[in-house]
Motif scaffolding. Structure first.
Motif, PDB file in Angstrom:
ATOM      1  N   GLY A 135       0.826  -1.402   0.251  1.00 41.44           N
ATOM      2  CA  GLY A 135       0.066   0.518   0.336  1.00 41.44           C
ATOM      3  C   GLY A 135       0.901   1.316   0.139  1.00 41.44           C
ATOM      4  O   GLY A 135       2.253   1.268   0.112  1.00 41.44           O
ATOM      5  N   LEU A 136       0.279   1.980  -0.237  1.00 40.63           N
ATOM      6  CA  LEU A 136       0.955   4.082  -0.607  1.00 40.63           C
ATOM      7  C   LEU A 136       0.097   4.614   0.663  1.00 40.63           C
ATOM      8  O   LEU A 136       1.488   5.293   1.227  1.00 40.63           O
ATOM      9  CB  LEU A 136       0.018   4.154  -1.176  1.00 40.63           C
ATOM     10  N   THR A 137      -0.096   3.711   2.015  1.00 40.96           N
ATOM     11  CA  THR A 137      -0.855   4.666   3.097  1.00 40.96           C
ATOM     12  C   THR A 137      -0.846   3.638   4.740  1.00 40.96           C
ATOM     13  O   THR A 137      -0.866   1.973   3.843  1.00 40.96           O
ATOM     14  CB  THR A 137      -2.134   5.444   2.798  1.00 40.96           C
ATOM     15  N   ALA A 138      -0.770   4.340   5.983  1.00 42.64           N
ATOM     16  CA  ALA A 138      -0.473   2.757   7.022  1.00 42.64           C
ATOM     17  C   ALA A 138      -2.001   1.834   6.466  1.00 42.64           C
ATOM     18  O   ALA A 138      -1.855   0.877   7.458  1.00 42.64           O
ATOM     19  CB  ALA A 138       0.061   3.950   7.710  1.00 42.64           C
ATOM     20  N   GLU A 139      -3.317   2.608   6.262  1.00 48.33           N
ATOM     21  CA  GLU A 139      -4.005   2.055   6.638  1.00 48.33           C
ATOM     22  C   GLU A 139      -4.271   0.929   5.620  1.00 48.33           C
ATOM     23  O   GLU A 139      -4.547   0.130   6.034  1.00 48.33           O
ATOM     24  CB  GLU A 139      -5.660   3.428   6.264  1.00 48.33           C
ATOM     25  N   VAL A 140      -4.111   1.269   4.423  1.00 50.82           N
ATOM     26  CA  VAL A 140      -4.387   0.251   3.673  1.00 50.82           C
ATOM     27  C   VAL A 140      -2.821  -1.140   3.710  1.00 50.82           C
ATOM     28  O   VAL A 140      -3.352  -2.355   4.090  1.00 50.82           O
ATOM     29  CB  VAL A 140      -3.620   0.544   1.388  1.00 50.82           C
ATOM     30  N   ARG A 179      -1.420  -7.398  -5.588  1.00 50.68           N
ATOM     31  CA  ARG A 179      -2.821  -6.320  -5.601  1.00 50.68           C
ATOM     32  C   ARG A 179      -4.192  -6.991  -5.123  1.00 50.68           C
ATOM     33  O   ARG A 179      -3.529  -7.704  -5.725  1.00 50.68           O
ATOM     34  CB  ARG A 179      -2.310  -5.432  -7.784  1.00 50.68           C
ATOM     35  N   GLN A 180      -4.584  -6.013  -5.032  1.00 49.27           N
ATOM     36  CA  GLN A 180      -5.906  -7.186  -4.247  1.00 49.27           C
ATOM     37  C   GLN A 180      -6.862  -5.546  -4.126  1.00 49.27           C
ATOM     38  O   GLN A 180      -6.835  -4.559  -4.542  1.00 49.27           O
ATOM     39  CB  GLN A 180      -5.961  -7.682  -3.385  1.00 49.27           C
ATOM     40  N   GLN A 181      -8.087  -6.396  -4.056  1.00 48.25           N
ATOM     41  CA  GLN A 181      -9.421  -5.034  -3.601  1.00 48.25           C
ATOM     42  C   GLN A 181      -8.408  -4.232  -2.845  1.00 48.25           C
ATOM     43  O   GLN A 181      -8.811  -2.732  -3.175  1.00 48.25           O
ATOM     44  CB  GLN A 181     -10.618  -5.750  -2.976  1.00 48.25           C
ATOM     45  N   LEU A 182      -7.945  -4.199  -1.886  1.00 45.54           N
ATOM     46  CA  LEU A 182      -8.005  -2.868  -1.007  1.00 45.54           C
ATOM     47  C   LEU A 182      -6.901  -1.939  -1.305  1.00 45.54           C
ATOM     48  O   LEU A 182      -6.765  -0.449  -0.589  1.00 45.54           O
ATOM     49  CB  LEU A 182      -7.396  -3.316   0.821  1.00 45.54           C
ATOM     50  N   ASN A 183      -5.888  -2.696  -2.123  1.00 47.39           N
ATOM     51  CA  ASN A 183      -4.967  -1.581  -2.673  1.00 47.39           C
ATOM     52  C   ASN A 183      -4.807  -1.438  -3.938  1.00 47.39           C
ATOM     53  O   ASN A 183      -4.109  -0.252  -4.012  1.00 47.39           O
ATOM     54  CB  ASN A 183      -3.412  -2.083  -2.256  1.00 47.39           C
ATOM     55  N   LYS A 184      -5.752  -2.118  -4.586  1.00 49.70           N
ATOM     56  CA  LYS A 184      -6.136  -2.074  -6.086  1.00 49.70           C
ATOM     57  C   LYS A 184      -5.820  -0.303  -6.898  1.00 49.70           C
ATOM     58  O   LYS A 184      -5.188  -0.147  -7.647  1.00 49.70           O
ATOM     59  CB  LYS A 184      -7.498  -2.791  -6.633  1.00 49.70           C
ATOM     60  N   ASP A 185      -6.586   0.212  -6.100  1.00 44.52           N
ATOM     61  CA  ASP A 185      -6.898   2.457  -6.762  1.00 44.52           C
ATOM     62  C   ASP A 185      -5.355   3.024  -5.944  1.00 44.52           C
ATOM     63  O   ASP A 185      -4.856   4.046  -6.547  1.00 44.52           O
ATOM     64  CB  ASP A 185      -7.878   2.798  -5.749  1.00 44.52           C
ATOM     65  N   GLN A 186      -4.329   2.499  -5.447  1.00 41.41           N
ATOM     66  CA  GLN A 186      -3.273   2.786  -4.930  1.00 41.41           C
ATOM     67  C   GLN A 186      -1.971   2.620  -5.947  1.00 41.41           C
ATOM     68  O   GLN A 186      -0.837   3.403  -6.295  1.00 41.41           O
ATOM     69  CB  GLN A 186      -2.929   2.911  -3.793  1.00 41.41           C
ATOM     70  N   TRP A 187      -2.041   1.823  -6.741  1.00 42.02           N
ATOM     71  CA  TRP A 187      -1.109   1.306  -8.171  1.00 42.02           C
ATOM     72  C   TRP A 187       0.001   2.302  -8.141  1.00 42.02           C
ATOM     73  O   TRP A 187       0.634   1.807  -7.771  1.00 42.02           O
ATOM     74  CB  TRP A 187      -1.704  -0.016  -8.248  1.00 42.02           C
ATOM     75  N   ASP A 188      -1.107   3.459  -9.131  1.00 41.56           N
ATOM     76  CA  ASP A 188      -0.555   4.305 -10.079  1.00 41.56           C
ATOM     77  C   ASP A 188       0.837   4.873  -9.173  1.00 41.56           C
ATOM     78  O   ASP A 188       2.129   5.429  -9.620  1.00 41.56           O
ATOM     79  CB  ASP A 188      -1.608   4.790 -10.594  1.00 41.56           C
ATOM     80  N   ASP A 189       0.112   5.706  -7.891  1.00 41.90           N
ATOM     81  CA  ASP A 189       0.289   6.508  -7.208  1.00 41.90           C
ATOM     82  C   ASP A 189       2.066   5.761  -6.302  1.00 41.90           C
ATOM     83  O   ASP A 189       3.033   6.070  -6.101  1.00 41.90           O
ATOM     84  CB  ASP A 189      -0.326   6.777  -5.865  1.00 41.90           C
ATOM     85  N   TYR A 190       1.593   4.179  -6.089  1.00 42.77           N
ATOM     86  CA  TYR A 190       2.591   3.472  -5.342  1.00 42.77           C
ATOM     87  C   TYR A 190       3.796   3.730  -6.305  1.00 42.77           C
ATOM     88  O   TYR A 190       5.083   3.720  -6.060  1.00 42.77           O
ATOM     89  CB  TYR A 190       1.858   2.171  -5.133  1.00 42.77           C
ATOM     90  N   ASN A 191       3.294   3.251  -7.546  1.00 38.54           N
ATOM     91  CA  ASN A 191       4.549   3.320  -8.334  1.00 38.54           C
ATOM     92  C   ASN A 191       5.340   4.195  -8.864  1.00 38.54           C
ATOM     93  O   ASN A 191       6.691   4.146  -8.713  1.00 38.54           O
ATOM     94  CB  ASN A 191       4.042   2.566 -10.206  1.00 38.54           C
ATOM     95  N   ARG A 195       9.645   4.635  -7.204  1.00 40.31           N
ATOM     96  CA  ARG A 195      10.231   4.556  -8.658  1.00 40.31           C
ATOM     97  C   ARG A 195      11.370   6.164  -8.444  1.00 40.31           C
ATOM     98  O   ARG A 195      12.413   5.677  -8.949  1.00 40.31           O
ATOM     99  CB  ARG A 195       9.885   4.171  -9.662  1.00 40.31           C
ATOM    100  N   ASP A 196      10.926   7.095  -7.239  1.00 36.36           N
ATOM    101  CA  ASP A 196      11.826   7.849  -7.844  1.00 36.36           C
ATOM    102  C   ASP A 196      12.460   8.293  -6.385  1.00 36.36           C
ATOM    103  O   ASP A 196      13.957   8.593  -6.688  1.00 36.36           O
ATOM    104  CB  ASP A 196      11.034   8.846  -6.806  1.00 36.36           C
ATOM    105  N   LEU A 197      13.319   7.047  -5.830  1.00 34.05           N
ATOM    106  CA  LEU A 197      13.919   6.638  -4.696  1.00 34.05           C
ATOM    107  C   LEU A 197      15.175   5.132  -5.520  1.00 34.05           C
ATOM    108  O   LEU A 197      15.595   4.915  -5.037  1.00 34.05           O
ATOM    109  CB  LEU A 197      13.210   6.215  -3.651  1.00 34.05           C
TER     110      LEU A 197
END
Length: 354
Positions: A135-140, A179-191, A195-197
């Motif tokens: 995930g891209l957030t602690a919650e997810v 990737r699964q239902q909980l995090n699928k919408d975060q994939w693009d921003d996660y990527n 990659r920036d790091l």
């Protein structure tokens, strides 16, 4: 004709983990002390919780020394968290310096990837680490990987990258999301974030793979999955049967060298709709037992023990040969473990996204 694995997986930790991921098929012991009490060891599963000793690891790894010119990768993970093994750096160093494995790596949730452990791993010659961050957030992330701390993990991985660059160590970092239902919408921003790091010139990458039904044993898979395959299943079956009928499987498994040995890379069998676990990967559990594949965690198909037997003989045993023949004759669904597994389909359709 003799099959030689091109990928060896040695599980150094079994059923000890500091996370409790719902997509995992393992029943972990309540804590991860080195030696679990007998009443906790099995917990409804056939394989006892254990950490492979350094001596046992050495006795197994050295058996692959005659074949290291063909073994492309040694992975040191399985059904537990590898970093709970305090001797992991020593195992990596032995595999590299004494046995001669070209590439050694492992997957980890990186919760306990401390600065000290980072230095030990890099100094030992680690070539690849695959942080599992979902995930891209602690919650997810923490909903998918309970008992982990997202902020701490991100800091650990960032520190690993900084230290790797400072030492100019040859170790790629492959950050991976399941990737699964909980995090699928975060994939693009996660990527974008990861990659920036990274340093692509060092082999760093971001990998996304859709959650898969490992061995058909993942509970609540239908609720978590992001891909129901649908037409993809028909496409896979049509391509797979064509590959069998037109002789592609036979050609791939026919020796093309003078020593009568068969070396199959994972992508070669995946492209034919097959599963690399039977043709190219050799999975060894912490007990030394060998099962059908890394997903056969309850050892429904126990094929031998590398502590007592030669691994290449096991890989070419009558049982292994019979299972390969089922894949090569369109009969793999006779194997219960393969029938409901979606891993081979995921690999065929390249649902790994980078």
């Amino acid at each position: 004709m003799t099959y030689i694995p091109t990928h060896v997986q040695i599980e150094t930790v079994n059923r000890f983990c500091d996370a409790r991921c719902p997509m995992c098929t393992i029943k972990f012991v309540p804590d991860f002390a080195k030696n679990a009490p007998d009443e906790l060891s099995n917990n409804g599963q056939s394989r006892a919780a254990e950490i492979m000793s350094l001596d046992t690891f050495k006795s197994i790894a050295i058996k692959f020394k005659p074949y290291v010119d063909r073994v492309r990768f040694l992975s040191l993970h399985g059904c537990g968290e590898p970093l709970l093994d305090k001797n992991l750096p020593e195992k990596i160093k032995f595999a590299k310096d004494v046995v001669g494995f070209k590439e050694v790596g492992f997957t980890s949730n990186c919760s306990i990837l401390t600065e000290k452990m980072t230095l030990r791993l890099l100094e030992a010659g680690l070539n690849c680490i695959i942080p599992s961050i979902d995930g891209l957030t602690a919650e997810v992330h923490e909903a998918i990987r309970p008992r982990t701390n997202y902020e701490k993990i991100v800091k650990n991985v960032q520190n690993f990258i900084v230290q790797r660059d400072k030492m100019n160590a040859k170790c790629k970092v492959l950050v991976r999301m399941v990737r699964q239902q909980l995090n699928k919408d975060q994939w693009d921003d996660y990527n974008v974030f990861w990659r920036d790091l990274m340093s692509p010139e060092k082999g760093d990458d971001v990998i996304g793979l859709d959650i898969h039904n490992t061995g058909g044993k993942v509970q609540n898979y239908d609720k978590m999955k992001v891909n129901n395959f649908g037409n993809m299943e028909k496409e896979h079956w049509d391509h797979y049967t064509k590959s069998v009928d037109d002789g592609s499987y036979k050609k791939l498994t026919t020796p093309n060298n003078d020593d009568d040995k068969v070396y199959i890379k994972a992508n070669e069998i995946e492209d034919l709709g097959g599963c690399p676990d039977l043709f190219s990967r050799f999975s060894i559990f912490a007990s030394g037992d060998v099962a059908l594949c890394s997903a056969d965690q309850a050892e429904y198909f126990k094929l031998g023990n590398v502590i007592k037997e030669d691994p290449i003989k096991i890989f070419n045993s009558n049982q292994f040969t019979d299972y390969r023949n089922k894949w090569m004759s369109k009969s793999y669904k006779e194997l219960e473990h393969c029938r409901d597994c979606s891993v081979y389909m995921m690999r065929f359709h390249k649902t790994y996204v980078s």
